[in-house]
Motif scaffolding. Structure first.
Motif, PDB file in Angstrom:
ATOM      1  N   UNK A 208      41.898   8.009 -21.394  1.00  9.30           N
ATOM      2  CA  UNK A 208      42.154   6.906 -22.323  1.00  9.30           C
ATOM      3  C   UNK A 208      43.645   6.709 -22.572  1.00  9.30           C
ATOM      4  N   UNK A 209      44.484   7.608 -22.064  1.00  6.91           N
ATOM      5  CA  UNK A 209      45.936   7.433 -22.158  1.00  6.91           C
ATOM      6  C   UNK A 209      46.508   6.752 -20.925  1.00  6.91           C
ATOM      7  N   UNK A 210      45.660   6.469 -19.953  1.00  7.43           N
ATOM      8  CA  UNK A 210      46.083   5.813 -18.713  1.00  7.43           C
ATOM      9  C   UNK A 210      45.486   4.414 -18.677  1.00  7.43           C
ATOM     10  N   UNK A 211      46.319   3.415 -18.815  1.00  5.09           N
ATOM     11  CA  UNK A 211      45.845   2.029 -18.835  1.00  5.09           C
ATOM     12  C   UNK A 211      45.704   1.538 -17.398  1.00  5.09           C
ATOM     13  N   UNK A 212      44.693   2.060 -16.726  1.00  4.45           N
ATOM     14  CA  UNK A 212      44.461   1.733 -15.316  1.00  4.45           C
ATOM     15  C   UNK A 212      42.962   1.782 -15.031  1.00  4.45           C
ATOM     16  N   UNK A 213      42.242   0.695 -15.315  1.00  4.04           N
ATOM     17  CA  UNK A 213      40.789   0.688 -15.123  1.00  4.04           C
ATOM     18  C   UNK A 213      40.357   0.995 -13.693  1.00  4.04           C
ATOM     19  N   UNK A 214      41.193   0.681 -12.716  1.00  8.66           N
ATOM     20  CA  UNK A 214      40.826   0.957 -11.324  1.00  8.66           C
ATOM     21  C   UNK A 214      40.721   2.458 -11.076  1.00  8.66           C
ATOM     22  N   UNK A 215      41.633   3.229 -11.650  1.00 12.60           N
ATOM     23  CA  UNK A 215      41.559   4.687 -11.515  1.00 12.60           C
ATOM     24  C   UNK A 215      40.304   5.214 -12.204  1.00 12.60           C
ATOM     25  N   UNK A 216      39.993   4.717 -13.371  1.00 13.30           N
ATOM     26  CA  UNK A 216      38.788   5.145 -14.074  1.00 13.30           C
ATOM     27  C   UNK A 216      37.546   4.866 -13.232  1.00 13.30           C
ATOM     28  N   UNK A 217      37.483   3.703 -12.633  1.00 12.32           N
ATOM     29  CA  UNK A 217      36.334   3.376 -11.783  1.00 12.32           C
ATOM     30  C   UNK A 217      36.269   4.290 -10.569  1.00 12.32           C
ATOM     31  N   UNK A 218      37.411   4.595 -10.003  1.00 11.54           N
ATOM     32  CA  UNK A 218      37.430   5.457  -8.817  1.00 11.54           C
ATOM     33  C   UNK A 218      36.943   6.864  -9.144  1.00 11.54           C
ATOM     34  N   UNK A 219      37.378   7.398 -10.279  1.00 11.54           N
ATOM     35  CA  UNK A 219      36.906   8.727 -10.703  1.00 11.54           C
ATOM     36  C   UNK A 219      35.403   8.691 -10.933  1.00 11.54           C
ATOM     37  N   UNK A 220      34.943   7.695 -11.687  1.00  9.43           N
ATOM     38  CA  UNK A 220      33.521   7.616 -12.026  1.00  9.43           C
ATOM     39  C   UNK A 220      32.654   7.416 -10.787  1.00  9.43           C
ATOM     40  N   UNK A 221      33.156   6.659  -9.823  1.00  6.42           N
ATOM     41  CA  UNK A 221      32.373   6.387  -8.615  1.00  6.42           C
ATOM     42  C   UNK A 221      32.094   7.639  -7.802  1.00  6.42           C
ATOM     43  N   UNK A 222      32.924   8.661  -7.949  1.00  5.88           N
ATOM     44  CA  UNK A 222      32.664   9.921  -7.242  1.00  5.88           C
ATOM     45  C   UNK A 222      31.539  10.707  -7.893  1.00  5.88           C
TER      46      UNK A 222
END
Length: 319
Positions: A208-222
């Motif tokens: 939540x300290x990283x304003x980068x939704x693409x990274x969040x999606x990439x982590x979750x997709x794994x």
């Protein structure tokens, strides 16, 4: 001969629990006892003698008001961990607490890290998981918060991440990380999975300290968990930004990969000292999420089911 698969177990500081026995929400990344005071100002401290009563009272109040059922306490080696104090707090507050082992990020590494190789560090963790913390006999129930800072872990942090991964593989525990200011999560994930940890047993911290939704999606997709675990720490990030990032991750279909918490890490955050307290998630952030359209089923998934599944590897039907 038919054999029954072992049932998932939640290892707490006062004994093992079936994950299904936890009926209320969990705080997935907290500190109840802590000492990160490298400046000498005493700010980054939660001392059991000075602050334990206030911590206990907050948890008991949250149990009564919101049904708080579990705290994942990620104070590890070199962070002022005190397993006996955690057990006292858990008993007095009547809230289950999971203790941790591992090492934080490099500025807080203990001398043993420089002197040992990965296999030796792994053995240290496996031994502690098997026999308990110090002389207490209290066994850790999670590896965390395993730390790194920057986009890539340092050599020492890489060694610790590898040791944590190997200890996880040997013991069946999950791994929760500290990604400083949200950075470096993908690198942590690659290191841990390369060492054999399944993604669904990994939580990448402070996203939540990283304003980068693409990274969040990439982590979750794994299949790994995305920890939005500094809720209420407005000096780092506003809760409005946190909510926007959370809603984006939910809209992408990853509600089953979210963990939520407040990461109380200094006594000034306690309610008795004018801070937001451990209950900020329930009192402030989740009402805003509900107002934005997040229903109670999703909130139960994020605050109860997901932490239990992360810790134990249990399936949805076992929670």
């Amino acid at each position: 001969m038919h054999t029954t698969a072992p049932q998932p177990v939640l290892r707490t500081v006062v004994g093992d629990l079936a994950p299904g026995s936890v009926r209320g929400p969990a705080l997935a990344h907290e500190h109840l006892v802590l000492d990160l005071d490298h400046r000498g100002d005493g700010a980054a401290v939660l001392h059991p003698d000075r602050h334990g009563a206030a911590v206990t009272a907050e948890l008991a109040s949250l149990r009564e008001e919101f049904g708080l059922g579990l705290v994942v306490e990620l104070t590890c080696r070199g962070m002022g961990r005190d397993a006996a104090a955690l057990a006292r707090i858990a008993r007095d507050a009547q809230v289950a607490v999971v203790a941790a082992t591992g090492w934080y990020y490099e500025p807080f590494h203990t001398p043993e890290i420089a002197a040992a190789d990965v296999d030796e560090l792994t053995a240290t963790l496996v031994r502690e998981i098997g026999t308990g913390i110090g002389s207490t006999g209290i066994r850790p129930g999670v590896l965390g918060e395993i730390g790194s800072h920057g986009d890539m872990p340092t050599a020492a942090e890489t060694k610790v991440l590898r040791a944590a991964a190997r200890a996880a593989a040997a013991t069946g525990l999950s791994v929760a990380t500290h990604a400083q200011l949200g950075r470096g999560g993908l690198a942590q994930l690659e290191l841990l999975t390369t060492e054999g940890v399944e993604p669904h047993r990994i939580s990448i911290g402070h996203q939540d300290l990283l304003d980068d939704p693409a990274v969040h999606r990439e982590i979750a997709a794994t299949g790994a968990y995305v920890a939005f675990d500094t809720v209420g720490k407005d000096s780092y990030q506003s809760d409005d930004t946190r909510l926007r990032l959370l809603l984006a991750l939910l809209e992408a279909g990853h509600a089953d990969r979210v963990l939520l918490s407040c990461d109380i890490s200094r006594h000034g955050y306690l309610r008795t000292e004018g801070g937001q307290g451990y209950g900020h998630l329930f009192r402030s952030f989740l009402p805003k999420a509900r107002a934005a359209g997040v229903d109670d089923g999703l909130i139960d998934l994020m605050t109860r089911c997901n932490p239990l599944r992360f810790l134990t590897g249990a399936g949805v039907e076992e929670i």
